[in-house]
Design a protein around this motif. Structure first.
Motif, PDB file in Angstrom:
ATOM      1  N   PRO A 371       0.802  -1.232   0.000  1.00 53.04           N
ATOM      2  CA  PRO A 371       0.000   0.000   0.000  1.00 53.04           C
ATOM      3  C   PRO A 371       0.828   1.273   0.000  1.00 53.04           C
ATOM      4  O   PRO A 371       0.480   2.243  -0.685  1.00 53.04           O
ATOM      5  N   VAL A 372       1.940   1.298   0.753  1.00 48.70           N
ATOM      6  CA  VAL A 372       2.761   2.523   0.799  1.00 48.70           C
ATOM      7  C   VAL A 372       3.271   2.869  -0.597  1.00 48.70           C
ATOM      8  O   VAL A 372       3.252   4.038  -1.015  1.00 48.70           O
ATOM      9  N   ALA A 373       3.704   1.860  -1.330  1.00 46.95           N
ATOM     10  CA  ALA A 373       4.187   2.096  -2.694  1.00 46.95           C
ATOM     11  C   ALA A 373       3.044   2.473  -3.636  1.00 46.95           C
ATOM     12  O   ALA A 373       3.222   3.273  -4.559  1.00 46.95           O
ATOM     13  N   GLN A 374       1.852   1.907  -3.405  1.00 39.04           N
ATOM     14  CA  GLN A 374       0.692   2.272  -4.232  1.00 39.04           C
ATOM     15  C   GLN A 374       0.372   3.753  -4.072  1.00 39.04           C
ATOM     16  O   GLN A 374       0.151   4.472  -5.046  1.00 39.04           O
ATOM     17  N   PHE A 375       0.357   4.213  -2.812  1.00 44.11           N
ATOM     18  CA  PHE A 375       0.040   5.620  -2.568  1.00 44.11           C
ATOM     19  C   PHE A 375       1.122   6.524  -3.156  1.00 44.11           C
ATOM     20  O   PHE A 375       0.832   7.601  -3.694  1.00 44.11           O
ATOM     21  N   ALA A 376       2.385   6.098  -3.048  1.00 46.06           N
ATOM     22  CA  ALA A 376       3.478   6.903  -3.606  1.00 46.06           C
ATOM     23  C   ALA A 376       3.347   7.025  -5.121  1.00 46.06           C
ATOM     24  O   ALA A 376       3.554   8.105  -5.696  1.00 46.06           O
ATOM     25  N   LEU A 377       2.988   5.931  -5.776  1.00 43.31           N
ATOM     26  CA  LEU A 377       2.800   5.964  -7.230  1.00 43.31           C
ATOM     27  C   LEU A 377       1.629   6.880  -7.593  1.00 43.31           C
ATOM     28  O   LEU A 377       1.713   7.669  -8.546  1.00 43.31           O
ATOM     29  N   TYR A 378       0.559   6.794  -6.842  1.00 45.68           N
ATOM     30  CA  TYR A 378      -0.600   7.664  -7.095  1.00 45.68           C
ATOM     31  C   TYR A 378      -0.224   9.130  -6.961  1.00 45.68           C
ATOM     32  O   TYR A 378      -0.557   9.957  -7.810  1.00 45.68           O
ATOM     33  N   ARG A 379       0.506   9.471  -5.902  1.00 41.31           N
ATOM     34  CA  ARG A 379       0.908  10.870  -5.717  1.00 41.31           C
ATOM     35  C   ARG A 379       1.839  11.325  -6.835  1.00 41.31           C
ATOM     36  O   ARG A 379       1.765  12.471  -7.293  1.00 41.31           O
ATOM     37  N   SER A 380       2.710  10.432  -7.280  1.00 40.63           N
ATOM     38  CA  SER A 380       3.629  10.800  -8.370  1.00 40.63           C
ATOM     39  C   SER A 380       2.867  11.076  -9.661  1.00 40.63           C
ATOM     40  O   SER A 380       3.169  12.024 -10.389  1.00 40.63           O
ATOM     41  N   LEU A 403      -5.546   9.378  -0.140  1.00 41.99           N
ATOM     42  CA  LEU A 403      -6.059   9.560  -1.499  1.00 41.99           C
ATOM     43  C   LEU A 403      -5.905  10.991  -2.001  1.00 41.99           C
ATOM     44  O   LEU A 403      -6.303  11.294  -3.124  1.00 41.99           O
ATOM     45  N   LEU A 404      -5.322  11.860  -1.187  1.00 43.91           N
ATOM     46  CA  LEU A 404      -5.105  13.238  -1.636  1.00 43.91           C
ATOM     47  C   LEU A 404      -4.004  13.249  -2.685  1.00 43.91           C
ATOM     48  O   LEU A 404      -2.974  12.575  -2.530  1.00 43.91           O
ATOM     49  N   PRO A 405      -4.167  13.995  -3.771  1.00 54.55           N
ATOM     50  CA  PRO A 405      -3.168  13.992  -4.853  1.00 54.55           C
ATOM     51  C   PRO A 405      -1.836  14.568  -4.403  1.00 54.55           C
ATOM     52  O   PRO A 405      -1.735  15.221  -3.347  1.00 54.55           O
ATOM     53  N   GLY A 406      -0.830  14.350  -5.237  1.00 52.62           N
ATOM     54  CA  GLY A 406       0.509  14.819  -4.920  1.00 52.62           C
ATOM     55  C   GLY A 406       0.796  16.209  -5.446  1.00 52.62           C
ATOM     56  O   GLY A 406       1.958  16.533  -5.694  1.00 52.62           O
TER      57      GLY A 406
END
Length: 933
Positions: A371-380, A403-406
């Motif tokens: 999950p941590v990597a999923q969120f990092a990819l989403y923010r990127s 779920l807040l954008p990066g």
């Protein structure tokens, strides 16, 4: 006064004197106030920020003491007002760009982006570098990171990284690639998972004449991402790598040029249809515009709060559709299910994996496992875009925060029945409390539905209806639905019926809903026929908010044509919405109401029987779909088909897959619901039936989730066979994610449980999975003993399909070890068994293995014929990955005989398929193709 937080927290007097701020807790309090300039902080909020939920008894008094001491330390000579002000919302610190380095940083960044959009490169670089020069180290350096400081620190660091990348791009444009190499190396060392600096470093090295170092840098990143996240570099970096391999001339020059050819940017359009009955709310719409679009350089985050049914989602949807032009990179929408049933609530990880990352163009196998990597990819992926993100129906801040954008360029609208103070305090979200509409707005809603003439003709009745519904839009819609269905019925009679039914049921579960609203729901329910009322209660037991007519029939224990009149009645009453033919949606407030009713009116045995019927329905249909998709799939102790079930009939595997695509989220919720209500056998068997369906669509994250549930319920039941099967299928998901250690662990657990259950076919299947895992790891020699053991076990039990699979595994393994004649013998035996069993998937695998063996013998026409046979079967059963693998090997055969054009064409077809599903082999094949261009 000057305040600094871009480094250690400091305050400086106007004369240039650094001020003593006192003990660490006092400094932290100042940092909290500085993090949100102008925001009022109550004593309770400050206590939480200072002591992280574990305050001493004297915490409130301590806060007041710290404020007093800070006021003395920060008082400007001659100023009558303290620096820290007190007001109705709490303590606050008012700052501006002249007094706070963080605000100056934001202002300079906005100026730079404005210059960049206008093509003023030098001015943009000057502003960006001035902003970066304000930094003296990590923000809030020396202070523990939790609460608001953690989130603000992350936001500022994200902005700083973005500016560093912008400056690097501008310097590359200006030909300053030599001086960029070392700073970029430092950046990738400090933040190794951010891909943009890696790409800039590759460009700088290539332009500096160090092409080999640029390619080595890409290999370093690729290994890093594989080890840390289990993914390949993104498509932009893959494309850049290919261009460096080709030594494209325009890449090696810093002269201004046309933009690089990149894969088209995916622009998501996820917003549902705009509400047709929306009226009024002009003030709230204007407020949303101010909060979300008031700053030209960035967008905001708004939390719309209010009671259930007050129109939060309608307001958000209406504003979003009216302002699409401001978000050219697309719109994302998720219903978080925060106030539906417990099994419907969406976890942030599931939302990112199932909805947000795919909408942004990420292929299933490109999604990280953690999950941590999923969120990092989403923010990127969101850091460079201007998106609108609508997060509907949130339960709490923790569900929203990941779920807040990066990027601050993205606008975010959150709707919730709760005020989410943590999101407001820590993330700087703007609250927008949505009250009941005015009398005029409520009347306008009735006008939209019933017509101005009918409403104007009966003003007293309209006023009474508005009053008795408490102006709640959902309740008004229900009243309007009944009135519209009876156009000659006097509105006063409807109001009289409503008055007569007051107080019939308990108060709503939401603590702020008016009693008359409950009356509207009970009135609407009481007007239903007995069949429709019973069906409404039963639908509330469904695992998810949307449901097919066939599933409704199973819930009711009736044939579909018999429940259609009741469904139509519920739809006319606005208690259900038919979103598409034979597919319905029930508002979560109505579902909660239905759950209350069924708990009060239906016995536990009846409720359990309805749940069992709908789980039987999904299990039976999923089992039938699985058999069509994979002819070799065998269910684990399937229950008999209930006499009153009404499953849809599938024409072929295509219709089975189409059904699964529609029902996937419902099926996943059904697994969780079964486990939550002690239907453990259903949970495990349904998870097993989903394996071939999820596998065919490359939905490996969902496969891992349902099999983890299956492991838990099997352990709870003490069922070693079911646990073994769940461990085996969980290993399958880990193999696809290239998490080989985890796959070995689960396969060992599966083998132990199969041994405990004395299950020979199960042991054989575990050995086959181990053989496959060893082969993928590159150890064909280690794979063969597992294949031999699988063959012995399958033969001893008369398992013909298991025997065929083991023979094919042996053939493949021997072909990989260049023992081609022996491989052909095994494969021909496997082929005969698969054809006898009419198993197209196994037959396709075996023709592919034969192609490899004949290719190794130098019999290339025969090999090509075998591959063509496999391709026809893979196409027919819609197995894209199998088809891609065979296309690659057929291309190899054509390449060996000198037919380069055909081989390149076949490899391109395979690459298109692999790229579509995000397969790791796509980058390997891309590099091979680059070498032949």
């Amino acid at each position: 006064m000057r305040y600094r937080l871009l480094g250690p927290v400091e305050a400086w007097s106007a004369s240039g004197e650094r001020l003593a701020l006192g003990p660490p807790m006092q400094v932290r309090l100042l940092a909290v106030l500085m993090s949100q300039p102008g925001t009022g902080w109550s004593i309770d909020q400050l206590v939480d920020e200072l002591w992280q939920g574990r305050p001493p008894k004297t915490a409130g008094g301590n806060v007041k003491t710290y404020v007093w001491a800070l006021r003395r330390a920060l008082r400007s000579p001659g100023s009558p007002d303290p620096a820290i002000l007190a007001g109705p919302t709490g303590y606050r610190l008012d700052l501006d760009t002249q007094t706070a380095d963080s605000l100056a940083f934001d202002d300079l960044a906005r100026r730079g982006y404005s210059a960049l959009r206008q093509g003023h490169w030098s001015a943009a670089q000057e502003s960006f570098e001035a902003a970066l020069a304000l930094w003296r180290g990590e923000s809030f350096a020396g202070l523990p990171g939790w609460g608001v400081l953690l989130s603000v620190r992350a936001r500022l660091q994200e902005q700083r990284s973005s500016l560093l990348a912008e400056v690097a791009d501008l310097k590359l444009r200006a030909g300053q690639h030599h001086e960029l190499i070392e700073p970029l190396r430092t950046q990738v060392d400090d933040d190794p998972l951010r891909e943009r600096p890696w790409g800039q470093l590759m460009v700088a090295l290539a332009r500096a004449g160090r092409r080999a170092d640029a390619l080595a840098t890409y290999r370093q990143l690729r290994q890093l991402l594989a080890d840390e996240m289990g993914v390949e570099p993104g498509p932009d970096l893959q494309h850049l790598h290919t261009r460096i391999l080709r030594a494209e001339p325009d890449l090696l020059t810093s002269e201004p040029r046309t933009p690089e050819k990149r894969p088209p940017l995916i622009v998501p359009r996820q917003l549902p249809t705009p509400p047709t009955l929306f009226t009024g709310r002009a003030g709230e719409l204007a407020r949303l515009t101010t909060l979300l679009l008031g700053d030209p350089g960035s967008a905001g985050t708004v939390v719309i709060t209010g009671t259930g049914g007050v129109g939060k989602s309608w307001l958000a949807m209406r504003w979003a559709h009216d302002n699409l032009q401001h978000f050219p990179d697309g719109q994302l929408h998720v219903d978080l299910g925060g106030f539906g049933t417990a099994t419907q609530e969406a976890s942030p990880s599931a939302v990112v994996v199932r909805s947000l990352l795919p909408a942004l163009g990420v292929k299933p196998l490109e999604i990280p496992a953690e999950p941590v990597a999923q969120f990092a990819l989403y923010r990127s992926l969101t850091a460079e875009r201007r998106l609108l993100v609508l997060l509907d129906n949130a339960r709490d801040a923790e569900q929203v925060r990941p779920l807040l954008p990066g990027s601050t360029r993205c606008g975010v609208i959150v709707t919730s029945r709760h005020t989410l103070p943590g999101l407001v305090a820590a993330e700087g979200a703007h609250p927008l409390a949505l009250d009941l509409p005015s009398d005029d707005e409520a009347r306008q809603l009735l006008v939209r539905r019933l017509g101005a003439q009918r409403v104007a003709a009966q003003p007293a009745a309209v006023d009474e209806l508005i009053g008795r519904t408490a102006r709640l839009p959902l309740a008004l819609s229900i009243v309007a639905a009944r009135a519209a269905a009876q156009p000659t019925f006097p509105l006063q009679a409807i109001a009289d019926d409503l008055a007569a039914s007051r107080g019939g049921l308990a108060a709503l579960s939401t603590d702020d809903a008016a009693t008359d609203v409950r009356t509207v729901l009970s009135w609407s329910y009481r007007l239903l026929s007995a069949d429709a009322a019973r069906l409404f209660r039963q639908i509330s037991l469904h695992p998810a908010g949307d449901i097919s007519a066939a599933a409704v029939a199973s819930l009711a224990g009736a044939r579909p044509h018999l429940i259609r009149p009741a469904l139509d009645e519920l739809t006319r009453a606005n208690l259900l919405a038919e979103q598409s033919p034979n597919r319905f949606r029930c508002h979560d407030l109505l579902r909660a109401y239905g759950e209350e009713l069924t708990s009060a009116l239906d016995g536990p045995a009846d409720r359990r029987a309805a749940r069992r019927r709908v789980l039987d329905h999904y299990l039976v249909v999923a089992r039938d779909a699985a058999r069509l998709v994979d002819a070799g799939w065998q269910p684990l102790d399937p229950p008999p088909l209930p006499a009153d079930a009404s499953p849809p009939a599938f024409d072929d595997h295509r219709s089975a897959l189409a059904w699964f695509v529609i029902e996937q989220r419902v099926l996943l919720a059904a697994v969780d619901d079964a486990a939550a209500h002690d239907f453990d056998a259903h949970a495990g068997q349904l998870a097993q039936a989903l394996t071939p369906l999820l596998s065919r669509l490359s939905q490996w994250h969902d496969l891992a989730a349902v099999q983890a549930t299956a492991v838990a319920v099997a352990q709870r039941r003490g069922d070693p066979r079911a646990e073994a099967l769940a461990h085996r299928d969980l290993a399958l998901a880990h193999i696809q994610h290239r998490r080989f250690d985890a796959a070995h662990h689960h396969l060992r657990r599966a083998m132990a449980r199969y041994d405990q259950a004395d299950d020979s076919p199960g042991q054989a299947s575990a050995h086959l999975h181990l053989a496959w895992l060893c082969d993928i790891e590159g150890d064909a020699g280690a794979a063969l003993p597992h294949a031999r053991e699988a063959l012995a076990l399958a033969s001893s039990t008369g398992d013909r399909r298991g025997e065929a699979a083991a023979l094919n595994a042996l053939g493949w393994g021997h072909a990989r070890l260049d023992e081609h004649a022996r491989a052909i013998t095994y494969c021909e035996r496997a082929l005969a068994l698969y054809e006898e069993a009419e198993d197209p998937l196994g037959t396709a695998h075996t023709w592919d293995s034969l192609g490899l063996a004949y290719h190794g013998l130098g019999k290339h026409p025969t090999a090509a014929d075998c591959y063509q046979r496999a391709l026809l079967l893979y196409s027919d059963i819609q197995d894209p990955c199998g088809r891609a693998d065979t296309l690659v090997r057929l291309g190899d055969t054509h390449q060996t005989v000198g037919d380069h054009d055909t081989s390149v064409d076949l490899w391109r077809q395979a690459l298109a398929i692999l790229d579509q599903v995000g397969h790791p082999q796509a980058i390997v094949l891309s590099e091979r193709l680059a070498a032949y261009r």
